[in-house]
Write a protein that holds these residues in place. Sequence first.
Motif, PDB file in Angstrom:
ATOM      1  N   LEU A  65      53.064  69.427  55.799  1.00  0.00           N
ATOM      2  CA  LEU A  65      52.671  70.836  55.683  1.00  0.00           C
ATOM      3  C   LEU A  65      53.489  71.492  54.586  1.00  0.00           C
ATOM      4  O   LEU A  65      54.724  71.458  54.620  1.00  0.00           O
ATOM      5  CB  LEU A  65      52.907  71.561  57.004  1.00  0.00           C
ATOM      6  N   ARG A  66      52.779  72.048  53.619  1.00  0.00           N
ATOM      7  CA  ARG A  66      53.411  72.864  52.586  1.00  0.00           C
ATOM      8  C   ARG A  66      53.109  74.331  52.861  1.00  0.00           C
ATOM      9  O   ARG A  66      51.988  74.680  53.244  1.00  0.00           O
ATOM     10  CB  ARG A  66      52.893  72.495  51.196  1.00  0.00           C
ATOM     11  N   ARG A  67      54.089  75.159  52.615  1.00  0.00           N
ATOM     12  CA  ARG A  67      53.915  76.608  52.716  1.00  0.00           C
ATOM     13  C   ARG A  67      54.524  77.211  51.461  1.00  0.00           C
ATOM     14  O   ARG A  67      55.667  76.925  51.114  1.00  0.00           O
ATOM     15  CB  ARG A  67      54.627  77.102  53.971  1.00  0.00           C
ATOM     16  N   ARG A  68      53.726  78.027  50.758  1.00  0.00           N
ATOM     17  CA  ARG A  68      54.158  78.625  49.495  1.00  0.00           C
ATOM     18  C   ARG A  68      54.669  77.566  48.522  1.00  0.00           C
ATOM     19  O   ARG A  68      55.633  77.779  47.787  1.00  0.00           O
ATOM     20  CB  ARG A  68      55.202  79.705  49.739  1.00  0.00           C
ATOM     21  N   GLY A  69      54.009  76.415  48.556  1.00  0.00           N
ATOM     22  CA  GLY A  69      54.312  75.345  47.611  1.00  0.00           C
ATOM     23  C   GLY A  69      55.459  74.444  47.990  1.00  0.00           C
ATOM     24  O   GLY A  69      55.726  73.465  47.288  1.00  0.00           O
ATOM     25  N   ARG A 227      45.435  60.858  39.702  1.00  0.00           N
ATOM     26  CA  ARG A 227      46.554  60.093  40.246  1.00  0.00           C
ATOM     27  C   ARG A 227      47.795  60.165  39.366  1.00  0.00           C
ATOM     28  O   ARG A 227      48.896  60.477  39.840  1.00  0.00           O
ATOM     29  CB  ARG A 227      46.130  58.645  40.453  1.00  0.00           C
ATOM     30  N   GLN A 228      47.658  59.883  38.086  1.00  0.00           N
ATOM     31  CA  GLN A 228      48.820  59.944  37.192  1.00  0.00           C
ATOM     32  C   GLN A 228      49.325  61.372  36.987  1.00  0.00           C
ATOM     33  O   GLN A 228      50.537  61.615  37.095  1.00  0.00           O
ATOM     34  CB  GLN A 228      48.484  59.300  35.843  1.00  0.00           C
ATOM     35  N   PRO A 229      48.454  62.345  36.693  1.00  0.00           N
ATOM     36  CA  PRO A 229      48.949  63.718  36.514  1.00  0.00           C
ATOM     37  C   PRO A 229      49.670  64.276  37.742  1.00  0.00           C
ATOM     38  O   PRO A 229      50.583  65.093  37.605  1.00  0.00           O
ATOM     39  CB  PRO A 229      47.675  64.512  36.207  1.00  0.00           C
ATOM     40  N   LEU A 230      49.275  63.828  38.935  1.00  0.00           N
ATOM     41  CA  LEU A 230      49.915  64.315  40.155  1.00  0.00           C
ATOM     42  C   LEU A 230      51.083  63.434  40.597  1.00  0.00           C
ATOM     43  O   LEU A 230      51.727  63.718  41.612  1.00  0.00           O
ATOM     44  CB  LEU A 230      48.893  64.418  41.289  1.00  0.00           C
ATOM     45  N   GLY A 231      51.359  62.373  39.846  1.00  0.00           N
ATOM     46  CA  GLY A 231      52.499  61.522  40.147  1.00  0.00           C
ATOM     47  C   GLY A 231      52.397  60.786  41.466  1.00  0.00           C
ATOM     48  O   GLY A 231      53.395  60.571  42.154  1.00  0.00           O
ATOM     49  N   GLN A 307      47.650  71.358  47.322  1.00  0.00           N
ATOM     50  CA  GLN A 307      48.539  72.368  46.761  1.00  0.00           C
ATOM     51  C   GLN A 307      48.226  72.603  45.289  1.00  0.00           C
ATOM     52  O   GLN A 307      48.271  73.740  44.815  1.00  0.00           O
ATOM     53  CB  GLN A 307      50.005  71.934  46.911  1.00  0.00           C
ATOM     54  N   MET A 308      47.885  71.543  44.571  1.00  0.00           N
ATOM     55  CA  MET A 308      47.485  71.703  43.175  1.00  0.00           C
ATOM     56  C   MET A 308      46.261  72.611  43.063  1.00  0.00           C
ATOM     57  O   MET A 308      46.181  73.470  42.170  1.00  0.00           O
ATOM     58  CB  MET A 308      47.193  70.327  42.564  1.00  0.00           C
ATOM     59  N   LEU A 310      45.462  74.974  45.213  1.00  0.00           N
ATOM     60  CA  LEU A 310      45.950  76.321  45.513  1.00  0.00           C
ATOM     61  C   LEU A 310      46.641  76.953  44.310  1.00  0.00           C
ATOM     62  O   LEU A 310      46.594  78.174  44.122  1.00  0.00           O
ATOM     63  CB  LEU A 310      46.934  76.280  46.679  1.00  0.00           C
ATOM     64  N   ASP A 311      47.302  76.120  43.514  1.00  0.00           N
ATOM     65  CA  ASP A 311      48.078  76.600  42.366  1.00  0.00           C
ATOM     66  C   ASP A 311      47.239  76.682  41.091  1.00  0.00           C
ATOM     67  O   ASP A 311      47.752  76.540  39.981  1.00  0.00           O
ATOM     68  CB  ASP A 311      49.285  75.687  42.139  1.00  0.00           C
ATOM     69  N   ASP A 312      45.940  76.913  41.253  1.00  0.00           N
ATOM     70  CA  ASP A 312      45.026  77.074  40.112  1.00  0.00           C
ATOM     71  C   ASP A 312      45.033  75.873  39.184  1.00  0.00           C
ATOM     72  O   ASP A 312      44.910  75.994  37.957  1.00  0.00           O
ATOM     73  CB  ASP A 312      45.374  78.338  39.321  1.00  0.00           C
ATOM     74  N   GLY A 313      45.191  74.690  39.770  1.00  0.00           N
ATOM     75  CA  GLY A 313      45.074  73.462  38.993  1.00  0.00           C
ATOM     76  C   GLY A 313      46.332  73.010  38.293  1.00  0.00           C
ATOM     77  O   GLY A 313      46.290  72.062  37.506  1.00  0.00           O
TER      78      GLY A 313
END
Length: 421
Positions: A65-69, A227-231, A307-308, A310-313
């Motif tokens: 669970l992530r909250r506020r990133g 996959r690579q951009p998100l590590g 989360q990505m 949520l963070d506008d990409g």
Amino acid sequence: MTRTMLGSRLVNVGDGGLAHVTGVDAAAEVSPHAVGLSASAVDSIWGGVESLYRSGAFPAITFCLRRRGEIVLNRSIGYGRGGGPGETHGPYARLAEPDTPICLFSASKAMTAILVHKLAEEGGIDLGERISHYLPEFTGGGKHRTTIAQVLSHRGGFPMFNVAAAESGPETLLDWNRCIELICAAPAERGGKRLAYHAITGGFILAEIIQRVTGMAFTEYLDTRLRQPLGMRYFTYGMDRRSRTRVARNYVAGQPVRFPISMLARKALSADFEEVVEISNSDYFMDAVIPAGNLYSTAEELSRFYQMLLDDGVYGGRQVLAPETIRRAVRPAVSLRFDHTLKIPMRYSEGFMLGVNPFGLYGPMTGKAYGHLGFMNILGWADPSRELSAGLLVTGKAILGGHLLALGQLLSSISWQCRSL
């Protein structure tokens, strides 16, 4: 209560009776107060996960669970192997860990959909265009008018195909080219109008479009765009042989699946319930690429993906997806109405299952949430109104049983403890 040190503070790992089967990614979890939560709120949520485990339907659960990133929970409970119904915890039993990879099954559809939206962002396709424009053979049974957008929102008119007609039975699902042939030849069912969840078929057609347009293997497109951009360590369709010993095993659990539910499950899955579970543990299933059903991920990776969004990409300072791409992908495309495959009311965007008020897939008052369900009770979702992204992965495959009440209570706890903005 059993607690472990996290930096300079104590972290509750829940009921002392379950501490021996609980894993905590202590290095990742931040203080609840740093993200606007109380310690008791986080304890309550984790207590809900423990109750879900105690239902007996899930040999292993991993939850992030992530909250506020920020990660507030990244934990596992139970056995990844050797802890299923009727199994003893012998010398080969292995505890699940927070980074144990688990097959997402239908929760994989969200990634396939986002890759289609990414290709549209790059100018490779038009989501409003007919599929036959990219796959000329996709014309059988009146499907020539079906658009990409309709398939993304489960209105394509080909929700299932008769795998039993093929010589090899359900193993045909592992034969990409044969699946494309069967789907292209299948008759349409009121394409564009009748809402019917495309459990397997839609993923193959969407992924085939990506391959035809880009000239890349579907997994290569996933690798370079997500996959690579998100590590990610895992987060791909199928599983390489080196990593298979880490994959959690799936088990049939819960109450026996009987008629008429067994018939509905078979129509949706193109195989008997128990057979799907058995196949999912095989090497040939992990060798295959099933765009609607066999992406492997950890709970944290699934949460990271949402989360990505949520963070506008943006992830790690890099623009992975354009904000307008995400806005279209999560925008409601189908209002709440009866789904003729799932036999319940559903609400879809072009790629996601949407939350519903007063109670939906993601808990109470989650009308702004989006994500996807996986076979059975696997969930990945984001809730912008609560600034949270979550991944809930389970290995027990149960339709009916007391776990449903425990799941509802867990989702309610998340919703109530992470107050809406």
